[in-house]
Design a protein around this motif. Structure first.
Motif, PDB file in Angstrom:
ATOM      1  N   ASN A  73       0.760  -1.122   0.131  1.00  0.00           N
ATOM      2  CA  ASN A  73       0.085  -0.042  -0.135  1.00  0.00           C
ATOM      3  C   ASN A  73       0.793   1.249   0.021  1.00  0.00           C
ATOM      4  O   ASN A  73       1.822   1.343   0.688  1.00  0.00           O
ATOM      5  CB  ASN A  73      -0.901   0.331   1.074  1.00  0.00           C
ATOM      6  CG  ASN A  73      -1.922  -1.196   1.415  1.00  0.00           C
ATOM      7  OD1 ASN A  73      -2.961  -1.116   0.675  1.00  0.00           O
ATOM      8  ND2 ASN A  73      -1.414  -2.175   2.103  1.00  0.00           N
ATOM      9  N   TYR A  74       0.391   2.279  -0.751  1.00  0.00           N
ATOM     10  CA  TYR A  74       1.123   3.524  -0.659  1.00  0.00           C
ATOM     11  C   TYR A  74       0.063   4.577  -0.231  1.00  0.00           C
ATOM     12  O   TYR A  74      -0.885   4.649  -0.874  1.00  0.00           O
ATOM     13  CB  TYR A  74       1.566   4.057  -2.059  1.00  0.00           C
ATOM     14  CG  TYR A  74       2.692   3.001  -2.879  1.00  0.00           C
ATOM     15  CD1 TYR A  74       2.523   2.031  -3.107  1.00  0.00           C
ATOM     16  CD2 TYR A  74       3.783   3.958  -2.833  1.00  0.00           C
ATOM     17  CE1 TYR A  74       3.843   1.284  -3.498  1.00  0.00           C
ATOM     18  CE2 TYR A  74       5.127   3.332  -3.435  1.00  0.00           C
ATOM     19  CZ  TYR A  74       5.059   1.993  -3.958  1.00  0.00           C
ATOM     20  OH  TYR A  74       6.104   1.281  -4.251  1.00  0.00           O
ATOM     21  N   LEU A  75       0.488   5.323   0.825  1.00  0.00           N
ATOM     22  CA  LEU A  75      -0.245   6.263   1.612  1.00  0.00           C
ATOM     23  C   LEU A  75       0.435   7.666   1.616  1.00  0.00           C
ATOM     24  O   LEU A  75       1.511   7.712   1.896  1.00  0.00           O
ATOM     25  CB  LEU A  75      -0.661   5.731   2.738  1.00  0.00           C
ATOM     26  CG  LEU A  75      -1.110   4.529   2.957  1.00  0.00           C
ATOM     27  CD1 LEU A  75      -1.292   3.867   4.483  1.00  0.00           C
ATOM     28  CD2 LEU A  75      -2.873   4.295   2.749  1.00  0.00           C
ATOM     29  N   LEU A  76      -0.392   8.541   1.243  1.00  0.00           N
ATOM     30  CA  LEU A  76       0.283   9.985   1.500  1.00  0.00           C
ATOM     31  C   LEU A  76      -0.321  10.801   2.541  1.00  0.00           C
ATOM     32  O   LEU A  76      -1.548  10.837   2.418  1.00  0.00           O
ATOM     33  CB  LEU A  76      -0.016  10.728   0.163  1.00  0.00           C
ATOM     34  CG  LEU A  76       0.795  12.205   0.006  1.00  0.00           C
ATOM     35  CD1 LEU A  76       2.328  12.162   0.170  1.00  0.00           C
ATOM     36  CD2 LEU A  76       0.313  12.898  -1.196  1.00  0.00           C
ATOM     37  N   LEU A  96      -2.263   3.630  -3.527  1.00  0.00           N
ATOM     38  CA  LEU A  96      -2.117   2.408  -4.198  1.00  0.00           C
ATOM     39  C   LEU A  96      -2.238   1.438  -2.880  1.00  0.00           C
ATOM     40  O   LEU A  96      -1.954   1.440  -1.909  1.00  0.00           O
ATOM     41  CB  LEU A  96      -0.950   2.042  -4.595  1.00  0.00           C
ATOM     42  CG  LEU A  96      -0.659   0.526  -5.165  1.00  0.00           C
ATOM     43  CD1 LEU A  96      -1.311   0.639  -6.744  1.00  0.00           C
ATOM     44  CD2 LEU A  96       0.941   0.373  -5.670  1.00  0.00           C
ATOM     45  N   GLY A  97      -3.230   0.379  -3.472  1.00  0.00           N
ATOM     46  CA  GLY A  97      -3.664  -0.420  -2.448  1.00  0.00           C
ATOM     47  C   GLY A  97      -5.299  -0.194  -1.686  1.00  0.00           C
ATOM     48  O   GLY A  97      -5.849   0.593  -2.424  1.00  0.00           O
ATOM     49  N   ILE A 102      -6.304   0.482   9.743  1.00  0.00           N
ATOM     50  CA  ILE A 102      -5.008   0.532  10.511  1.00  0.00           C
ATOM     51  C   ILE A 102      -3.889   1.162   9.824  1.00  0.00           C
ATOM     52  O   ILE A 102      -3.172   1.922  10.458  1.00  0.00           O
ATOM     53  CB  ILE A 102      -4.771  -0.814  11.104  1.00  0.00           C
ATOM     54  CG1 ILE A 102      -3.574  -0.751  12.113  1.00  0.00           C
ATOM     55  CG2 ILE A 102      -4.203  -1.863   9.941  1.00  0.00           C
ATOM     56  CD1 ILE A 102      -3.982  -0.146  13.316  1.00  0.00           C
ATOM     57  N   LEU A 103      -3.551   0.971   8.324  1.00  0.00           N
ATOM     58  CA  LEU A 103      -2.838   1.570   7.596  1.00  0.00           C
ATOM     59  C   LEU A 103      -2.704   3.222   7.572  1.00  0.00           C
ATOM     60  O   LEU A 103      -1.826   3.835   7.708  1.00  0.00           O
ATOM     61  CB  LEU A 103      -2.763   0.959   6.347  1.00  0.00           C
ATOM     62  CG  LEU A 103      -2.486  -0.608   6.288  1.00  0.00           C
ATOM     63  CD1 LEU A 103      -2.238  -1.026   4.895  1.00  0.00           C
ATOM     64  CD2 LEU A 103      -1.080  -0.874   7.081  1.00  0.00           C
ATOM     65  N   ALA A 129       4.980   3.792   1.938  1.00  0.00           N
ATOM     66  CA  ALA A 129       4.709   2.507   1.337  1.00  0.00           C
ATOM     67  C   ALA A 129       5.062   1.326   2.477  1.00  0.00           C
ATOM     68  O   ALA A 129       5.886   1.300   2.896  1.00  0.00           O
ATOM     69  CB  ALA A 129       6.186   2.325   0.347  1.00  0.00           C
ATOM     70  N   ILE A 130       3.891   0.621   2.483  1.00  0.00           N
ATOM     71  CA  ILE A 130       3.842  -0.107   3.865  1.00  0.00           C
ATOM     72  C   ILE A 130       3.310  -1.407   3.444  1.00  0.00           C
ATOM     73  O   ILE A 130       2.291  -1.705   2.688  1.00  0.00           O
ATOM     74  CB  ILE A 130       2.968   0.549   4.986  1.00  0.00           C
ATOM     75  CG1 ILE A 130       3.125  -0.347   6.296  1.00  0.00           C
ATOM     76  CG2 ILE A 130       1.758   0.822   4.462  1.00  0.00           C
ATOM     77  CD1 ILE A 130       2.616   0.292   7.147  1.00  0.00           C
ATOM     78  N   SER A 131       3.832  -2.810   3.864  1.00  0.00           N
ATOM     79  CA  SER A 131       3.645  -4.068   3.728  1.00  0.00           C
ATOM     80  C   SER A 131       3.733  -4.755   5.178  1.00  0.00           C
ATOM     81  O   SER A 131       5.002  -5.186   5.198  1.00  0.00           O
ATOM     82  CB  SER A 131       3.935  -4.656   2.784  1.00  0.00           C
ATOM     83  OG  SER A 131       3.365  -5.969   2.664  1.00  0.00           O
ATOM     84  N   LEU A 132       2.879  -4.985   6.031  1.00  0.00           N
ATOM     85  CA  LEU A 132       3.081  -5.400   7.125  1.00  0.00           C
ATOM     86  C   LEU A 132       2.633  -6.977   7.378  1.00  0.00           C
ATOM     87  O   LEU A 132       1.816  -7.241   6.407  1.00  0.00           O
ATOM     88  CB  LEU A 132       2.579  -4.728   8.434  1.00  0.00           C
ATOM     89  CG  LEU A 132       3.045  -3.190   8.325  1.00  0.00           C
ATOM     90  CD1 LEU A 132       2.488  -2.305   9.558  1.00  0.00           C
ATOM     91  CD2 LEU A 132       4.563  -3.287   8.596  1.00  0.00           C
TER      92      LEU A 132
END
Length: 163
Positions: A73-76, A96-97, A102-103, A129-132
């Motif tokens: 996921n891409y979060l701004l 994206l995603g 939670i993200l 940019a996160i993938s947990l």
């Protein structure tokens, strides 16, 4: 025929490069125009976590993955100071995603904790940019440990850029 230029350091690369100003004047870019970046691997609550932080003039980019380097996921997150009362307003946008949940909290909290390190700025933008690990990303301890790790690395990157 291709020509290949090898540079040992960023300074060597800069010395071989010229840029053109809007008036057409050629000049060499400064070392400060290269974004500061740090990449490391951590173990957070027993989970391998890869973190890369990169500073640009207009935003901070943070990549965090607990899924073998993949980014889901891409979060701004944008933090904007109100010019009248100086309160900071936050907006999180999913680029994206799957957004929300939670993200968004990860992006918002990270940005909240970075705002004090940018006192002079009217706006702070963090691209996360996160993938947990999906089974653990909502755990309170994992949330706190990931955010703490990210903040420390961004602050270290800021200090390196200012040195």
């Amino acid at each position: 025929r291709q020509t290949r230029i090898m540079a040992d350091t960023a300074a060597d690369l800069l010395s071989q490069t010229t840029i053109s100003d809007p008036d057409g004047t050629l000049q060499q870019p400064s070392a400060s125009s290269i974004p500061a970046s740090i990449a490391r691997a951590f173990t957070i609550d027993g989970v391998r976590t890869d973190v890369t932080t990169r500073l640009h003039r207009d935003r901070i980019i943070v990549l965090v993955s607990q899924t073998e380097g993949r980014i889901g996921n891409y979060l701004l997150c944008n933090a904007q100071k109100d010019p009248v009362d100086q309160r900071v307003q936050f907006t999180v946008t999913t680029l994206l995603g799957t957004g929300g949940g939670i993200l968004d909290l990860y992006a918002r909290r990270l940005t909240e904790l970075l705002v004090p390190h940018h006192q002079e700025a009217e706006q702070v933008q963090v691209l996360l940019a996160i993938s947990l690990n999906p089974e653990r990303q909502e755990e309170r301890g994992m949330f706190a440990a990931v955010i703490d790790t990210l903040v420390k690395q961004v602050v270290e990157t800021l200090q390196a850029a200012r040195a």
